[in-house]
Write an enzyme that holds these catalytic residues in place. Structure first.
Site: not given
Ligand code: PNW
Length: 484
Positions: A191, A390
């Site tokens: 990410e 994910e």
């Molecule tokens: C991901 N959004 O983060 C990360 O890769 C993980 O470490 C995290 O725990 C997981 O998703 C859940 O949040 C994100 O705003 C953070 O769309 C924000 C977003 C998506 C993924």
């Protein structure tokens, strides 16, 4: 019906009756060889933040600073996975996972970010991988899931400098050479979008009457032009790492990225609307995925506020080094679009205030993103091997009186999402696996331990682990290789 003719169904005779519909499980199966996995990351579960020679990461520093994390929590201990990995591998096996995507903490391997490696740090991942292989679980390792060695931040300002991209490539070459005998699939960076935008251009938000900085480590507030240079260094770091892996890891080692795709969803499933969504998806991902897959910044991206990042043609070639697969993290729609006669050929439409959400404040619900994201990867960039690296959701899980955790909303969410993914594979979109976020509840960055994403519930007082109802669902889906 003419005399003397029997209806087709009767003419088959006893024992050969056909039903009009094939059984659902056949209809809704994934291709043979499809991987059913779960995912985690080092900082979120390992704990042991300063053990066995590990150096501090920017997340250790950030979480140790009061006011940065909801309830001032940190991941010094987290799930204590560093000491409990054997139990955790056994649990993954028991819930039917055939693959595991974990990340490697760079500051365990290079406490100073570069220079002398720390053999004890590497040993942990060797033990973990051996345990996985013995359990029949295929390891997929991510090299960077946001825990940058603090030393590189202090020395170079982290990803603000090209030196960090170069150090990342050295680390990637070293680790893949060391683990490449037993790990066949590596992801470079997890990410880009999240840690760059959030960490280097943080913004304030109100949560429960308190102001909290949205984003994460290192918590900088750079200008647009500085931010664009940071983006460039991260994709360059990815490209340099791909080259280092090809040079140092055993032949046959496979590599790709894991990016949070900003996916444009067409409101109407009709060619002109789908075209508009493809155009939007390409532009929305211009600073990361588009340049990694095309080796060029789009004209619109170069014209945006903040100006052109500094780059060379050689760097663009490096950034677009050929990959074996692409990984996409899919949670929510990035935007909804409809076609437009005006450039750029699409118009973003507002999201209604009543649009349903999952528990996390940012998590708009739309299972169809699981169809459109891989579909766009194929139609825009011709992707030939895609992993969903994910997908999952947080839920307000509680232990019921009978000791079980009835996460009915997560089961609904997963069935709907996996159903849409299966719709894509049934149309020939080459998705080779699905990694559910997350194997266990864990430290959810600035939200601390409040947002539970796991298939396995963790009591953060006792560290006891209990599989939730959704783990039963996952085991059955994996066993049947189908939507259940
Ligand atoms: C991901 N959004 O983060 C990360 O890769 C993980 O470490 C995290 O725990 C997981 O998703 C859940 O949040 C994100 O705003 C953070 O769309 C924000 C977003 C998506 C993924």
């Amino acid at each position: 019906m003419p005399a003397g003719r029997t209806p087709e169904i009767l003419s088959r005779g006893p024992g050969k009756a056909v039903t009009t519909q094939p059984p659902t499980s056949v209809d809704r199966r994934f291709p043979d060889g499809f991987r059913w996995g779960v995912a985690t990351s080092s900082y979120q579960i390992e704990g042991a933040w300063d053990e066995d020679g590990k150096g501090p990461s920017i997340w250790d520093t950030y979480a140790h600073t009061p006011g940065n994390i909801r309830n001032d929590e940190n991941a010094d201990v987290a799930n204590d996975h560093y000491h409990r990995y054997e139990e955790d591998v056994a649990l993954m096996k028991s819930i039917g996972a055939g693959a595991y995507r974990f990340s490697i903490a760079w500051p365990r391997i290079f406490p100073e970010g570069a220079g002398e490696p720390n053999p004890k740090g590497l040993d942990f991942y060797k033990r973990l991988v051996d345990e996985l292989l013995a359990a029949g679980i295929e390891p997929f390792a991510t090299l960077y899931h946001w825990d940058l060695p603090q030393a590189l931040h202090d020395r170079y300002g982290g990803w603000q400098s090209i030196e960090t991209a170069e150090a990342f490539a050295e680390y990637a070459g070293y680790v893949t050479a060391q683990l490449g005998d037993r790990v066949k699939h590596f992801f470079t960076i997890n990410e880009f979008r999240s840690f760059v935008e959030g960490g280097y251009q943080a913004v304030d938000v109100e949560v429960g009457g308190k102001t909290i900085q949205l984003g994460g480590a290192p918590g900088l507030r750079l200008s647009d032009s500085e931010l664009r240079q940071v983006r460039h260094h991260t994709v360059l770091g990815h490209g340099l790492a791909v080259q280092a892996i090809r040079a140092h890891a055993p032949a046959g080692t496979k590599v790709g990225f894991a990016e949070n795709i900003h996916v444009a969803v067409p409101v109407i499933d009709e060619p002109e609307h789908v075209k508009a969504a493809e155009k939007a998806t390409r532009e929305e991902n211009a600073g990361f995925m588009t340049v990694m897959l095309e080796g060029r910044y789009t004209d619109a991206y170069l014209a945006e506020a903040g100006g052109t990042p500094k780059f060379t043609d050689d760097e663009l070639k490096t950034i677009a080094s050929p990959l074996d697969f692409v990984g996409i993290n899919i949670y929510r729609p990035g935007l909804y679009v409809e076609p437009s006669d005006e450039p750029p050929g699409y118009r973003e439409i507002p999201v209604n205030a009543s649009h349903p959400k999952m528990q996390s404040s940012w998590h708009l619900l739309d299972p169809e993103v699981m169809y459109w994201a891989p579909k766009h990867m194929q139609s825009i960039w011709g992707a030939q091997s895609i992993f969903v690296t994910e997908n999952g959701c947080a839920a307000a899980d509680v232990v019921a009186e009978d000791g079980r955790i009835y996460d009915s909303d997560r089961v609904m969410f997963l069935r709907a999402c996996v159903g849409q993914l299966q719709r894509a594979t049934s149309e020939g979109v080459p998705v080779d696996g699905y990694f559910l976020w997350s194997a266990q509840d864990n430290f959810e960055w600035i939200w601390g331990y409040g947002d539970r994403f796991g298939l396995i519930y963790v009591d953060f007082e006792t560290l006891e682990r209990t599989p939730k109802l959704s783990a039963d669902w996952f085991r059955e889906a994996a066993r049947r290789n189908a939507v259940v």
